[in-house]
Design a protein around this motif. Sequence first.
Motif, PDB file in Angstrom:
ATOM      1  N   VAL A 152      37.047   5.995   9.319  1.00 23.87           N
ATOM      2  CA  VAL A 152      37.537   6.430   8.024  1.00 23.87           C
ATOM      3  C   VAL A 152      36.634   5.836   6.949  1.00 23.87           C
ATOM      4  CG1 VAL A 152      39.158   4.481   7.812  1.00 23.87           C
ATOM      5  CG2 VAL A 152      39.565   6.592   6.507  1.00 23.87           C
ATOM      6  N   ILE A 153      36.441   6.564   5.861  1.00 20.52           N
ATOM      7  CA  ILE A 153      35.665   6.067   4.722  1.00 20.52           C
ATOM      8  C   ILE A 153      36.642   5.641   3.635  1.00 20.52           C
ATOM      9  CG2 ILE A 153      33.991   6.659   2.932  1.00 20.52           C
ATOM     10  CD1 ILE A 153      32.769   8.645   4.917  1.00 20.52           C
ATOM     11  N   LEU A 154      36.502   4.412   3.151  1.00 14.88           N
ATOM     12  CA  LEU A 154      37.403   3.822   2.167  1.00 14.88           C
ATOM     13  C   LEU A 154      36.748   3.819   0.801  1.00 14.88           C
ATOM     14  CD1 LEU A 154      38.429   0.739   4.344  1.00 14.88           C
ATOM     15  CD2 LEU A 154      39.575   2.970   4.206  1.00 14.88           C
ATOM     16  N   ARG A 155      37.516   4.143  -0.218  1.00 15.28           N
ATOM     17  CA  ARG A 155      36.997   4.185  -1.590  1.00 15.28           C
ATOM     18  C   ARG A 155      37.920   3.397  -2.511  1.00 15.28           C
ATOM     19  NH1 ARG A 155      36.048  10.620  -2.651  1.00 15.28           N
ATOM     20  NH2 ARG A 155      33.913  10.241  -3.290  1.00 15.28           N
ATOM     21  N   GLY A 156      37.293   2.599  -3.385  1.00 15.50           N
ATOM     22  CA  GLY A 156      38.018   1.962  -4.470  1.00 15.50           C
ATOM     23  C   GLY A 156      39.005   0.884  -4.069  1.00 15.50           C
ATOM     24  N   LEU A 157      38.867   0.311  -2.862  1.00 16.74           N
ATOM     25  CA  LEU A 157      39.818  -0.712  -2.427  1.00 16.74           C
ATOM     26  C   LEU A 157      39.369  -2.119  -2.802  1.00 16.74           C
ATOM     27  CD1 LEU A 157      40.877   0.674   1.067  1.00 16.74           C
ATOM     28  CD2 LEU A 157      41.972   0.994  -1.150  1.00 16.74           C
ATOM     29  N   THR A 158      38.107  -2.300  -3.131  1.00 17.20           N
ATOM     30  CA  THR A 158      37.596  -3.593  -3.596  1.00 17.20           C
ATOM     31  C   THR A 158      36.638  -3.342  -4.756  1.00 17.20           C
ATOM     32  OG1 THR A 158      35.803  -3.517  -1.961  1.00 17.20           O
ATOM     33  CG2 THR A 158      37.787  -4.759  -1.359  1.00 17.20           C
ATOM     34  N   ASP A 159      36.453  -4.370  -5.578  1.00 19.53           N
ATOM     35  CA  ASP A 159      35.508  -4.292  -6.698  1.00 19.53           C
ATOM     36  C   ASP A 159      34.346  -5.231  -6.419  1.00 19.53           C
ATOM     37  OD1 ASP A 159      34.106  -4.158  -9.031  1.00 19.53           O
ATOM     38  OD2 ASP A 159      35.659  -5.053 -10.301  1.00 19.53           O
ATOM     39  N   ASN A 160      33.205  -4.659  -6.043  1.00 17.61           N
ATOM     40  CA  ASN A 160      32.015  -5.454  -5.768  1.00 17.61           C
ATOM     41  C   ASN A 160      30.932  -5.236  -6.819  1.00 17.61           C
ATOM     42  OD1 ASN A 160      32.258  -7.182  -3.393  1.00 17.61           O
ATOM     43  ND2 ASN A 160      32.718  -5.283  -2.290  1.00 17.61           N
ATOM     44  N   SER A 161      31.351  -4.990  -8.065  1.00 20.93           N
ATOM     45  CA  SER A 161      30.385  -4.754  -9.130  1.00 20.93           C
ATOM     46  C   SER A 161      29.511  -5.987  -9.375  1.00 20.93           C
ATOM     47  CB  SER A 161      31.091  -4.331 -10.415  1.00 20.93           C
ATOM     48  OG  SER A 161      32.082  -5.271 -10.785  1.00 20.93           O
ATOM     49  N   ARG A 162      30.080  -7.174  -9.280  1.00 21.74           N
ATOM     50  CA  ARG A 162      29.289  -8.399  -9.484  1.00 21.74           C
ATOM     51  C   ARG A 162      28.247  -8.549  -8.371  1.00 21.74           C
ATOM     52  NH1 ARG A 162      26.266 -11.673 -12.264  1.00 21.74           N
ATOM     53  NH2 ARG A 162      26.319 -13.854 -11.588  1.00 21.74           N
ATOM     54  N   PHE A 163      28.675  -8.326  -7.129  1.00 24.16           N
ATOM     55  CA  PHE A 163      27.751  -8.404  -6.008  1.00 24.16           C
ATOM     56  C   PHE A 163      26.644  -7.355  -6.160  1.00 24.16           C
ATOM     57  CE2 PHE A 163      26.489  -7.322  -1.625  1.00 24.16           C
ATOM     58  CZ  PHE A 163      26.127  -8.571  -1.160  1.00 24.16           C
ATOM     59  N   ARG A 164      27.016  -6.167  -6.593  1.00 25.99           N
ATOM     60  CA  ARG A 164      26.037  -5.098  -6.810  1.00 25.99           C
ATOM     61  C   ARG A 164      25.013  -5.507  -7.863  1.00 25.99           C
ATOM     62  NH1 ARG A 164      25.553   0.645  -6.587  1.00 25.99           N
ATOM     63  NH2 ARG A 164      24.666   1.531  -8.488  1.00 25.99           N
TER      64      ARG A 164
END
Length: 269
Positions: free
Chosen positions: A71-83
């Motif tokens: 399954v592909i998961l979307r929007g369950l975590t916020d990794n903007s800082r890591f990005r």
Amino acid sequence: MALGARLLLWLALWTLAVPARSSGEDADGGWRRPGPGAPAAVTEEEHCTVERRADLSYAEFVQRYAFSRPVILRGLTDNSRFRDLCTRQRLLASFGHSVVRLSTANTYSYQKVDLPFQKYVEQMLHPQDPISMGNDTLYFFGDNNFTEWASLFRHYSPPPFSLLGTTPAYSFGIAGAGSGVPFHWHGPGFSEVIYGRKRWFLYPPEKTPEFHPNKTTLAWLRDTYPALTPSARPLECTVQAGEVLYFPDRWWHATLNLDTSVFISTFLS
């Protein structure tokens, strides 16, 4: 494919290694993306046969996916800082002199080569040569010095789902367009794309795929995939930046980076 055509394909892939100069560079973190005229095997968008979910509870994950299907998961975590920390400029500034370990792109990846991260990014991070065999193709995935890179990995938020009795292990990687890991299997895991796009091909444990263990995923897509009957084709989908693909235990899977891609996987054992 004739040698002349293969060389033309390789030259087209090589041109993708020229750094972007447009305003899109910031959106892609300074990593390269294929442009007009890139080979269809790299840019082609397939019909996705893996479900995408943005509203998945833990109970439903365990019941419907954890032991039975990807399954592909979307929007369950916020990794903007890591990005933000994974842009080309920031990674080179922080870890340019760090030694990374490259692995061969074949199913039984035993050969390892160590070299400075900056040398890998500036000299070896280029599109896949379509005529290279897997044991001649080296790229950065899977082997990380977590002590030296701890300042980066502590900002990563793993997927919220875990299975009871499992221990997570991280694997970080950066690879050029057209590269990928050929078919193999292991325990369950999650794989998140930070920059770029990664195309996945998956078979259940009881359905061994047809592939040559020392040919790259790009070669398999070019030579084997077109001849597969509909019933023999794998589940497949292109995972976009910010999405996470989950695969269950012992599922066969192969990957193909459609762009220069930055990614991190969480394996459960």
